[in-house]
Design an enzyme around this catalytic site. Structure first.
Site, PDB file in Angstrom:
ATOM      1  N   LYS A   1       1.478  -8.098  35.960  1.00 49.42           N
ATOM      2  CA  LYS A   1       0.315  -8.714  36.610  1.00 49.42           C
ATOM      3  C   LYS A   1       0.835  -9.663  37.691  1.00 49.42           C
ATOM      4  CE  LYS A   1      -1.863 -12.564  36.314  1.00 49.42           C
ATOM      5  NZ  LYS A   1      -2.266 -12.762  37.707  1.00 49.42           N
TER       6      LYS A   1
ATOM      7  N   GLU B   1       9.984 -19.074  32.668  1.00 44.69           N
ATOM      8  CA  GLU B   1      10.667 -19.770  33.778  1.00 44.69           C
ATOM      9  C   GLU B   1       9.608 -20.614  34.471  1.00 44.69           C
ATOM     10  OE1 GLU B   1      13.779 -19.756  34.183  1.00 44.69           O
ATOM     11  OE2 GLU B   1      14.278 -18.085  32.868  1.00 44.69           O
TER      12      GLU B   1
ATOM     13  N   CYS C   1      10.902 -22.741  43.680  1.00 41.39           N
ATOM     14  CA  CYS C   1      10.962 -23.417  42.373  1.00 41.39           C
ATOM     15  C   CYS C   1      12.183 -24.343  42.357  1.00 41.39           C
ATOM     16  CB  CYS C   1      11.034 -22.408  41.241  1.00 41.39           C
ATOM     17  SG  CYS C   1      12.217 -21.106  41.548  1.00 41.39           S
TER      18      CYS C   1
ATOM     19  N   GLU D   1       6.147 -32.364  39.915  1.00 42.26           N
ATOM     20  CA  GLU D   1       6.360 -31.249  40.845  1.00 42.26           C
ATOM     21  C   GLU D   1       5.200 -31.201  41.845  1.00 42.26           C
ATOM     22  OE1 GLU D   1       5.950 -27.077  39.527  1.00 42.26           O
ATOM     23  OE2 GLU D   1       7.859 -26.696  40.517  1.00 42.26           O
TER      24      GLU D   1
HETATM   25  P1  NAD Z   1       0.868 -20.456  37.897  1.00 41.06           P
HETATM   26  O1  NAD Z   1       1.373 -20.941  36.587  1.00 41.06           O
HETATM   27  O2  NAD Z   1      -0.420 -21.000  38.390  1.00 41.06           O
HETATM   28  O3  NAD Z   1       0.673 -18.867  37.867  1.00 41.06           O
HETATM   29  C1  NAD Z   1       1.734 -17.995  37.526  1.00 41.06           C
HETATM   30  C2  NAD Z   1       1.154 -16.681  37.043  1.00 41.06           C
HETATM   31  O4  NAD Z   1       0.451 -16.911  35.824  1.00 41.06           O
HETATM   32  C3  NAD Z   1       0.137 -16.053  38.011  1.00 41.06           C
HETATM   33  O5  NAD Z   1       0.282 -14.661  37.988  1.00 41.06           O
HETATM   34  C4  NAD Z   1      -1.180 -16.463  37.406  1.00 41.06           C
HETATM   35  O6  NAD Z   1      -2.265 -15.607  37.751  1.00 41.06           O
HETATM   36  C5  NAD Z   1      -0.868 -16.389  35.923  1.00 41.06           C
HETATM   37  N1  NAD Z   1      -1.745 -17.179  35.065  1.00 41.06           N
HETATM   38  C6  NAD Z   1      -2.439 -18.301  35.377  1.00 41.06           C
HETATM   39  N2  NAD Z   1      -3.140 -18.727  34.300  1.00 41.06           N
HETATM   40  C7  NAD Z   1      -2.872 -17.872  33.290  1.00 41.06           C
HETATM   41  C8  NAD Z   1      -3.277 -17.794  31.943  1.00 41.06           C
HETATM   42  N3  NAD Z   1      -4.107 -18.677  31.411  1.00 41.06           N
HETATM   43  N4  NAD Z   1      -2.793 -16.789  31.173  1.00 41.06           N
HETATM   44  C9  NAD Z   1      -1.925 -15.877  31.706  1.00 41.06           C
HETATM   45  N5  NAD Z   1      -1.521 -15.901  32.973  1.00 41.06           N
HETATM   46  C10 NAD Z   1      -1.970 -16.886  33.765  1.00 41.06           C
HETATM   47  O7  NAD Z   1       2.057 -20.670  38.952  1.00 41.06           O
HETATM   48  P2  NAD Z   1       2.069 -20.356  40.515  1.00 41.06           P
HETATM   49  O8  NAD Z   1       1.197 -21.367  41.200  1.00 41.06           O
HETATM   50  O9  NAD Z   1       1.812 -18.920  40.759  1.00 41.06           O
HETATM   51  O10 NAD Z   1       3.604 -20.612  40.880  1.00 41.06           O
HETATM   52  C11 NAD Z   1       4.127 -21.874  41.086  1.00 41.06           C
HETATM   53  C12 NAD Z   1       4.859 -22.377  39.858  1.00 41.06           C
HETATM   54  O11 NAD Z   1       5.836 -21.433  39.467  1.00 41.06           O
HETATM   55  C13 NAD Z   1       5.623 -23.667  40.121  1.00 41.06           C
HETATM   56  O12 NAD Z   1       5.458 -24.530  39.023  1.00 41.06           O
HETATM   57  C14 NAD Z   1       7.073 -23.207  40.220  1.00 41.06           C
HETATM   58  O13 NAD Z   1       8.026 -24.182  39.903  1.00 41.06           O
HETATM   59  C15 NAD Z   1       7.077 -22.085  39.241  1.00 41.06           C
HETATM   60  N6  NAD Z   1       8.186 -21.171  39.487  1.00 41.06           N
HETATM   61  C16 NAD Z   1       9.259 -21.224  38.645  1.00 41.06           C
HETATM   62  C17 NAD Z   1      10.355 -20.393  38.849  1.00 41.06           C
HETATM   63  C18 NAD Z   1      11.527 -20.426  37.910  1.00 41.06           C
HETATM   64  O14 NAD Z   1      12.288 -19.471  37.899  1.00 41.06           O
HETATM   65  N7  NAD Z   1      11.712 -21.461  37.131  1.00 41.06           N
HETATM   66  C19 NAD Z   1      10.357 -19.500  39.931  1.00 41.06           C
HETATM   67  C20 NAD Z   1       9.244 -19.482  40.786  1.00 41.06           C
HETATM   68  C21 NAD Z   1       8.156 -20.321  40.548  1.00 41.06           C
END
Ligand code: NAD
Length: 511
Positions: free
Chosen positions: A191, A266, A300, A402
């Site tokens: 997804k 992650e 990230c 963050e």
């Molecule tokens: P997010 O947590 O809002 O969303 C990530 C994914 O989860 C999306 O596909 C979203 O649709 C899905 N999602 C949201 N709510 C959900 C739920 N209740 N159940 C299941 N899935 C759900 O994050 P984002 O805004 O897309 O990305 C930014 C974040 O990602 C930042 O915090 C960043 O640090 C982190 N990030 C971490 C890494 C790493 O490797 N540590 C890499 C890239 C990004």
């Protein structure tokens, strides 16, 4: 490629007509059971609709998991080197599509073209690296304590793996998950983030083109609640590989807990670059600019804190501010632009809120930037100035939470020891770096900084696919992506004992 319509559109340049993209289930591009779609707009110019995508729900998830479960029965028996041949071919085809996919990615999430080319390139690197694992996946053989007994450990796949990915590395991160899962014999339902489904459509279409059997890789687009949660909760899903915010990761972990479903999480970061009094300041400025404002601060591993020894604080700050002010902000398709827009209105609002928080924090000084950009065509996008706060205290919200945008906090410290303490003081533990010419200090920092990734004389960003990627504390749950570590996520060990003595031998008793 998914549809003839999409092919025609992507061959045109500038502003292609919006294409409706389908889900990919059981080897076919199919509409969602809801009959609804959502739009994805260009964050650099919201007048442009990049594409429309299926607004899926649980019914689509059920179909995709059923297809993946069925395909697992045969895919796990395909010899790993044969699976790897498809993965290798994907790498070759991604090279062919690299420029087109990078342009699509810039249009859907904003980062500048050279960075989106890098994103696609990371998927190419991962494809080649994991293709090599088709002929490795080494286990161990070891002597037995008993006579005429052979023993070894082998990896076995888990089954259907669910993947939930963020928008900031929309092709690289899916490749970190899909390629190791496939080479080990698992099947996949992914997804993508709602802001960046096109890059996953592109990636999955290449897998399809390269002959991935029907049902082995499936993609369902839609929201976290409507698609993500049913996917995590599906009883036939054996593992959830999630990258995103710590807040959502916590709920993923809670959903997986009761059934002991594996989860690889992650999550967020608050990465620091330390600049010591003996550092090459020009090099440190280069690093903090690239780390702080690359991908509009939405890595990230972004350098959102720079911890600077007071002896060189003024020198660093003067040079840094001068360079940050000169960064050109605009549409990432323009080769002269250094920094693109925020990915969305809500991400831009978060940045604006943190600028407000920063200006109110006692002692912090806004040194440059601080405003949304709206001149000319920039008013159609989510642009913000590169923003720097100075004299930030380590416990301020600016320095601990963050932000995920182009906002960098400069934190003065008295000593190397204090720099390490400040570096470790946040709840996250993804990446950190130190600029110093003192080899002893560099090694102490390498040992004492508690993060999953550490750089010396380089910025906090720049991971390569053959080393483990991930973080400590609230950044991760103990797993790592990429490198050999990824194999441990997408397989389970089986210890195998072969007794060829012809008699009953009892371990620990007869030995
Ligand atoms: P997010 O947590 O809002 O969303 C990530 C994914 O989860 C999306 O596909 C979203 O649709 C899905 N999602 C949201 N709510 C959900 C739920 N209740 N159940 C299941 N899935 C759900 O994050 P984002 O805004 O897309 O990305 C930014 C974040 O990602 C930042 O915090 C960043 O640090 C982190 N990030 C971490 C890494 C790493 O490797 N540590 C890499 C890239 C990004």
């Amino acid at each position: 490629m998914p549809t003839a319509k999409a092919k025609t559109a992507s061959a045109k340049s500038a502003k292609p007509a919006a294409v409706e993209h389908k889900n990919f289930i059981g080897g076919k591009w199919v509409a969602s059971a809801t009959g609804q779609t959502f739009e994805n707009r260009n964050p650099a110019d919201t007048r442009e609709v990049v594409g429309t995508f299926q607004k899926s729900d649980k019914r689509d998830v059920n179909k995709a998991v059923a297809a993946a479960a069925e395909a697992f029965k045969s895919w796990r028996l395909v010899p790993a080197p044969k699976r790897a041949e498809i993965i290798f071919k994907v790498g070759e085809r991604l090279i062919h599509y690299k420029d087109q996919f990078a342009r699509d990615m810039t249009r859907e999430m904003g980062k500048v073209l050279k960075e989106t080319q890098g994103d696609v390139h990371e998927a190419i690197d991962m494809s080649y690296y994991m293709a090599g694992e088709g002929r490795r996946q080494f286990g161990h053989t070891t002597p037995s304590e008993l006579r005429n007994k052979f023993q070894m450990s082998v990896r076995q796949p888990l089954g259907v793996c669910a993947m939930i990915t963020p928008w900031n590395f929309p092709m690289a991160i899916p490749s970190w998950k899909i390629m190791p899962a496939l080479v080990l014999g698992n099947t996949v339902v992914i997804k993508p983030a709602t802001d960046t489904p096109l890059s996953v459509v592109n990636f999955v279409s290449v897998l399809h083109e390269c002959g991935i059997p029907d049902g082995v890789v499936n993609m369902v687009t839609g929201s976290g609640r409507e698609v993500g949660e049913p996917l995590i909760n599906h009883p036939d899903v054996k593992l959830v590989s999630f990258t995103g915010s710590t807040e959502v990761g916590r709920s993923v972990s809670a959903l997986c807990g009761p059934s002991f479903k594996h989860s690889c999480l992650e999550m967020g970061g608050k990465n620091a670059q330390m600049v010591m009094d003996d550092a090459d300041i020009d090099l440190a400025v280069d690093g903090a600019l690239w780390g702080g404002f690359g991908t509009t601060g939405q890595h990230c591993t972004a350098t959102s804190r720079v911890i600077i020894h007071k002896k060189v604080y003024k020198k660093f700050v003067d040079a840094y501010i001068e360079r940050a002010r000169r960064l050109k902000v605009g549409n990432g398709l323009d080769a002269s632009v250094d920094m693109g827009p925020a990915v969305s209105e809500s991400q831009l609002r978060t940045v604006e809120q943190y600028v407000q928080i920063g200006t109110k924090e006692d002692g912090a000084k806004l040194l440059c930037g601080g405003h949304r950009l709206t001149e000319g065509d920039l008013k159609y996008g989510f642009f913000h100035e590169p923003t720097v706060f100075g004299d930030v205290a380590p416990d301020m919200r600016l320095a601990t939470e963050e932000i995920f945008g182009p906002v960098v906090s400069l934190i003065p410290v008295d000593s190397f020891e204090q720099a390490i303490e400040v570096c470790n003081s946040v709840i996250y533990g993804l990446s950190a770096s130190i600029y110093t010419r003192d080899i002893n200090r560099a090694f102490v920092a390498m040992r004492d900084v508690y993060t999953g990734i550490f750089y010396i004389n380089a910025p906090t960003i720049g991971a390569e696919v053959h080393l483990p990627f991930g973080g400590t504390k609230a950044t991760g749950n103990g797993h790592r992506e990429a490198g050999q570590a990824a194999l441990d996520v997408f397989s389970e060990w089986k210890a195998v004992y072969v007794d060829y003595s012809g008699v009953l031998q009892k371990a620990q008793i007869d030995a």
